[in-house]
Design an enzyme around this catalytic site. Structure first.
Site: not given
Ligand code: PSU
Ligand code: MN
Length: 317
Positions: A33, A167
């Site tokens: 990603e 997380k």
């Molecule tokens: N984990 C990280 N850094 C990030 C993300 C996850 O350590 O930048 C990003 C990933 O791209 C994940 C997104 O899919 O955050 C999730 O965001 P949201 O909760 O808005 O869907």
């Protein structure tokens, strides 16, 4: 030369040169990603990490395919200069499922979250994807309704996502419940506990445990035979020497989540805001852990991709 392919999905996908050759030859590929580059880590560690992760995948015998939306096309496999420009650019759209077509239709640069990367990987025929952590059900979701589109994508798109769990800033029991409801197998790698990103053990048991990449490849093949059902989550614990124990990260998480709530941070801003606050509160330690776990996930994803390619080569199905 890059070629636009016409995948079943009709997405305007452009394969990088190395990716195109690997797809044609049936060589193992690992999708990556780009939101982690644009919104998850500060410059220049973001591009350094992206390069290390690509090198880790190559060293393990697979081809990396970093994914981003550029000039109205979904690029699968970025040239090094493109990767660097993306990592430095201001105003890149964080693209989840809802945002991807907007970025593509407008031609604006966009990085892909887990959800959007799964969509692109599937369109390009890539079965394994490495990231840091997936998005999940946020704390307080019973009032905010904040649940990542990553969960929905895992429910529908047949790609194996290798992550260090989710997380601890999320509500992990609810995240596991939603994955179960959506029929997503969750496999802890090499341990019984579901890992919590910066920490190896969330205190929750993972639904399943597997100890080899071969076993995971067997599962993926079996699942694909069911006919295009959703994804699989492989939860790979952060290496012990890089972990931040739960008790040490807990205060930083609480402070960052509390500040996000007080400042009214909402929608797609929540995850990047909390990550950068935790980076500041831990004096950068969370970033070192993040880099170590992404690289660890890339290596395991490559092993799984290699095991899948070997199954095809030897005709096991
Ligand atoms: N984990 C990280 N850094 C990030 C993300 C996850 O350590 O930048 C990003 C990933 O791209 C994940 C997104 O899919 O955050 C999730 O965001 P949201 O909760 O808005 O869907
Ligand atoms: Mn959200």
């Amino acid at each position: 030369m890059q070629h636009t392919i016409a995948p079943q999905t009709g997405m305007p996908v452009v394969l990088g040169e190395e990716v195109e050759a690997a797809v044609a030859a049936g060589r193992p590929l690992v999708a990556l990603e780009s939101t982690i580059i644009t919104h998850g880590m500060p410059w220049p560690r973001n591009v350094e990490t992206a390069r290390l992760v690509e090198a880790d995948i190559r060293a393990a015998g697979a081809v990396p395919a970093t994914i981003a939306a550029l000039d109205g096309k979904l690029h699968v496999g970025l040239a090094d200069g493109t990767l660097e420009r993306l990592a430095q650019a201001e105003g890149v759209m964080k693209c989840s499922r809802a945002d991807l077509a907007i970025a593509l239709a407008s031609g604006r640069p966009g990085s892909t979250t887990v959800a959007a990367t799964m969509m692109a990987a599937h369109a390009a025929g890539i079965r394994v994807f490495a990231t840091g952590g997936i998005g999940g059900v946020h704390r307080g979701a019973e009032t905010s309704f904040d649940m990542s589109a990553d969960l929905d994508e895992l429910a529908r798109t047949p790609v194996c996502v290798v992550a260090a769990g989710a997380k601890a800033l999320l509500d992990l029991p609810k995240t596991l419940e939603v994955l179960e409801t959506h029929g997503v197998p969750v496999i802890a790698y090499g341990q019984d506990a579901f890992p919590a990103f910066w920490s190896r053990d969330s205190g929750l048991a993972a639904p399943y445990r597997m100890d080899t990449a071969r076993d995971i490849a067997d599962l993926l093949d079996m699942r694909e035979r069911f006919g295009g059902h959703g994804g699989v989550l492989v939860a790979n614990p952060v290496p012990a020497e890089a972990e931040i124990p739960p008790a040490e990260i807990a205060d930083a998480i609480d402070a960052a989540v509390g500040q996000a709530a007080r400042e009214g941070i909402a929608g797609k801003e929540v995850t990047p805001f909390i990550l950068s606050r935790i980076f500041e509160i831990t004096g950068g330690r969370s970033l070192e852990t993040n880099i170590a776990l992404v690289r660890n996930n890339a290596r395991l994803a490559a092993e799984i991709a290699v095991a899948l390619a070997e199954r095809v080569a030897t005709g096991i199905r």
